[in-house]
Design an enzyme around this catalytic site. Structure first.
Site, PDB file in Angstrom:
ATOM      1  N   TYR A 148       1.130  -1.207  -0.121  1.00  0.00           N
ATOM      2  CA  TYR A 148      -0.022  -0.050  -0.117  1.00  0.00           C
ATOM      3  C   TYR A 148       1.062   1.183  -0.185  1.00  0.00           C
ATOM      4  O   TYR A 148       1.272   2.068  -0.667  1.00  0.00           O
ATOM      5  CB  TYR A 148      -0.908  -0.508   1.297  1.00  0.00           C
ATOM      6  N   GLU A 150       4.500   1.305  -0.658  1.00  0.00           N
ATOM      7  CA  GLU A 150       4.772   1.999  -1.270  1.00  0.00           C
ATOM      8  C   GLU A 150       4.174   2.112  -3.179  1.00  0.00           C
ATOM      9  O   GLU A 150       4.733   2.609  -3.887  1.00  0.00           O
ATOM     10  CB  GLU A 150       6.014   1.171  -1.566  1.00  0.00           C
TER      11      GLU A 150
HETATM   12  P1  NAD Z   1     -12.812   1.531   0.400  1.00  0.00           P
HETATM   13  O1  NAD Z   1     -12.318   0.570   0.831  1.00  0.00           O
HETATM   14  O2  NAD Z   1     -14.559   2.058   0.997  1.00  0.00           O
HETATM   15  O3  NAD Z   1     -12.896   2.318  -0.557  1.00  0.00           O
HETATM   16  C1  NAD Z   1     -12.091   2.014  -1.774  1.00  0.00           C
HETATM   17  C2  NAD Z   1     -12.848   1.812  -3.044  1.00  0.00           C
HETATM   18  O4  NAD Z   1     -12.000   1.550  -4.834  1.00  0.00           O
HETATM   19  C3  NAD Z   1     -14.094   0.024  -2.592  1.00  0.00           C
HETATM   20  O5  NAD Z   1     -15.143   0.492  -3.454  1.00  0.00           O
HETATM   21  C4  NAD Z   1     -13.731  -0.976  -4.010  1.00  0.00           C
HETATM   22  O6  NAD Z   1     -14.151  -1.753  -4.185  1.00  0.00           O
HETATM   23  C5  NAD Z   1     -12.563  -0.282  -5.125  1.00  0.00           C
HETATM   24  N1  NAD Z   1     -11.389  -1.246  -5.754  1.00  0.00           N
HETATM   25  C6  NAD Z   1     -10.088  -1.334  -4.793  1.00  0.00           C
HETATM   26  N2  NAD Z   1      -9.899  -2.113  -6.115  1.00  0.00           N
HETATM   27  C7  NAD Z   1     -10.000  -1.209  -7.266  1.00  0.00           C
HETATM   28  C8  NAD Z   1      -9.883  -1.862  -8.710  1.00  0.00           C
HETATM   29  N3  NAD Z   1      -9.089  -2.286  -9.419  1.00  0.00           N
HETATM   30  N4  NAD Z   1     -10.319  -1.719  -9.612  1.00  0.00           N
HETATM   31  C9  NAD Z   1     -12.320  -0.590  -8.804  1.00  0.00           C
HETATM   32  N5  NAD Z   1     -12.157   0.110  -7.805  1.00  0.00           N
HETATM   33  C10 NAD Z   1     -11.226  -1.071  -7.117  1.00  0.00           C
HETATM   34  O7  NAD Z   1     -11.831   2.606   1.503  1.00  0.00           O
HETATM   35  P2  NAD Z   1     -11.811   4.458   1.714  1.00  0.00           P
HETATM   36  O8  NAD Z   1     -11.710   4.446   2.568  1.00  0.00           O
HETATM   37  O9  NAD Z   1     -13.506   5.078   0.782  1.00  0.00           O
HETATM   38  O10 NAD Z   1     -11.004   4.814   0.513  1.00  0.00           O
HETATM   39  C11 NAD Z   1     -10.380   5.542  -0.252  1.00  0.00           C
HETATM   40  C12 NAD Z   1      -9.506   5.585  -1.103  1.00  0.00           C
HETATM   41  O11 NAD Z   1      -8.838   6.749   0.297  1.00  0.00           O
HETATM   42  C13 NAD Z   1      -8.105   4.893  -0.678  1.00  0.00           C
HETATM   43  O12 NAD Z   1      -7.626   5.032  -2.392  1.00  0.00           O
HETATM   44  C14 NAD Z   1      -7.363   4.952  -0.170  1.00  0.00           C
HETATM   45  O13 NAD Z   1      -6.128   4.727  -0.416  1.00  0.00           O
HETATM   46  C15 NAD Z   1      -7.507   6.004   0.589  1.00  0.00           C
HETATM   47  N6  NAD Z   1      -7.415   6.882   1.951  1.00  0.00           N
HETATM   48  C16 NAD Z   1      -8.406   6.580   2.837  1.00  0.00           C
HETATM   49  C17 NAD Z   1      -7.788   6.545   4.144  1.00  0.00           C
HETATM   50  C18 NAD Z   1      -9.602   6.598   5.105  1.00  0.00           C
HETATM   51  O14 NAD Z   1      -8.773   6.694   6.536  1.00  0.00           O
HETATM   52  N7  NAD Z   1     -10.572   6.676   5.029  1.00  0.00           N
HETATM   53  C19 NAD Z   1      -6.240   7.691   4.278  1.00  0.00           C
HETATM   54  C20 NAD Z   1      -5.952   7.027   3.349  1.00  0.00           C
HETATM   55  C21 NAD Z   1      -6.304   7.232   2.070  1.00  0.00           C
END
Ligand code: NAD
Ligand code: UDP
Ligand code: UDP
Length: 329
Positions: A148, A150
């Protein structure tokens, strides 16, 4: 002359943050395409939007090329909780890196502005507190979190290379721990774990001695910042820290969740996971100056509305009231 809605692609749109973002974009009149492979996201998160004329959902994995026509892209697709992103680490890196290449290629062809959901994890286990954007981080490249951390670091590299090489309009946000309704109940993140455990009357699992800190941002505050960043002038590329700078230890969070739910759950200790950062807190000076933004939701208020969400969700699943707890609260 007709007014044409802006066409906006949200990858990961059925996830926790993505669904809130889709909701805000639809509410302001954009034409939203939600792309998701439903690995960690759920159709239920966007079911209420499906009847809207300006919303559509497409099942697609962004590690494969995507040919659609849009004006703006928000790239959020990626599992975000440690247990989810470590479940299939190779796929996590592919989603971050190959997925970014595909979405950047799409943005390049369309000359579309593109947002990247990067993360505080690019700082790894930081040695500087709070973390400013200039801090280069302390990441273990071969540990269990590396797929994640990297992956997201490489995605940032790609965004800035497309910016320099192809003059793409980019926005990169480093998002710190965000919580709220529609978090996945089984994602293992601390806020969802503690709330679900407390509502079920199960022990709250405190990893390590609980002195490690995080800074928790309520989802509405975060989405507001994301929208402001996207609307900012093009020289505001980021990377920009987005989060709530109020630092809380995990032990304090456990006590707060117990108090707010009125649960009688005990707190039990579990081993600290490998490479678990000891301290994490954003320096949001840049975001405040550039976006005229800062979080406004106190942790207690955000937790209260998140608890109400999980109470309903668990109640729906069991066909009754959720908890041991509502009575005690
Ligand atoms: P989440 O897991 O609820 O949402 C991620 C979504 O991406 C999911 O709906 C999943 O099904 C989809 N997904 C995963 N791989 C996929 C692929 N290959 N193709 C299409 N869809 C795909 O997580 P979240 O908390 O909503 O996070 C959303 C984004 O924000 C992510 O990129 C995450 O790294 C980033 N982020 C979130 C937080 C947090 O605290 N919530 C913090 C830092 C970064
Ligand atoms: N791509 C895509 N949709 C598009 C345009 C490109 O998914 O509308 C993908 C394409 O398949 C390629 C990637 O984006 O693998 C990077 O595209 P770019 O044009 O930067 O590089 P190239 O095609 O030259 O490898
Ligand atoms: N944590 C905990 N109990 C849990 C889940 C997490 O004590 O049931 C701790 C975890 O060890 C970390 C912090 O809470 O120190 C935040 O974990 P999370 O998985 O939410 O996100 P991270 O910030 O580590 O990516």
């Amino acid at each position: 002359m007709s007014i044409v809605a802006k066409r906006v692609l949200v990858t990961g749109g059925a996830g926790f943050l993505g669904s809130h973002l889709c909701e805000r974009l639809v509410a302001r009149g954009d034409d939203v395409l939600c792309v998701d492979n439903y690995f960690t996201g759920r159709k239920d998160n966007v079911a209420h939007l499906l009847g809207e004329a300006h919303f559509e959902a497409l099942r697609h994995d962004i590690t494969h090329p995507l040919f659609v026509e849009v004006d703006e892209i928000y790239n959020l697709a990626c599992p975000a909780s440690p247990i989810h992103y470590q479940f299939d680490p190779v796929q996590t890196t592919k989603t971050s890196v190959i997925g970014a290449i595909n979405m950047l290629g799409l943005a390049k062809r369309l000359k579309a502005k593109i947002f990247q959901a990067s993360t505080s994890e690019v700082y790894g286990d930081p040695s500087l507190h709070p973390q400013p954007e200039t801090y280069r981080g302390n990441v273990n490249p071969i540990g269990p979190r590396a797929c994640y951390d990297e992956g997201k670091r490489c995605a940032e590299t790609l965004f800035f290379d497309y910016f320099r090489q192809h003059s793409l309009k980019i926005r990169v946000a480093r998002i710190f721990n965000t919580y709220g309704p529609r978090m996945h109940p089984d994602d293992g993140r601390v806020v969802s774990n503690f709330i679900v455990q407390a509502l079920k009357g199960a022990p709250l699992t405190l990893y390590g001695d609980g002195s490690q800190t995080r800074a928790f941002c309520f989802v509405d505050d975060l989405i507001e910042a994301v929208l402001r960043l996207m609307a900012a002038p093009d020289h505001v590329t980021g990377p920009l820290n987005l989060g709530n700078p109020q630092e809380t230890s995990v032990a304090e969070l456990a006590e707060l969740v117990i108090a707010l739910t009125g649960s009688r759950s005990p707190i039990i200790r579990r081993p600290l996971p490998v490479d678990d950062p000891v301290q994490r807190c954003p320096d949001i000076t840049e975001a405040t100056a550039l976006l005229a933004w800062q979080p406004t939701t106190p942790l207690k208020d955000g937790l209260t509305s998140t608890i109400a969400y999980f109470d309903r969700l668990l109640g729906d699943r069991t066909g009754g009231t959720a908890s041991t707890v509502t009575a005690a609260a």
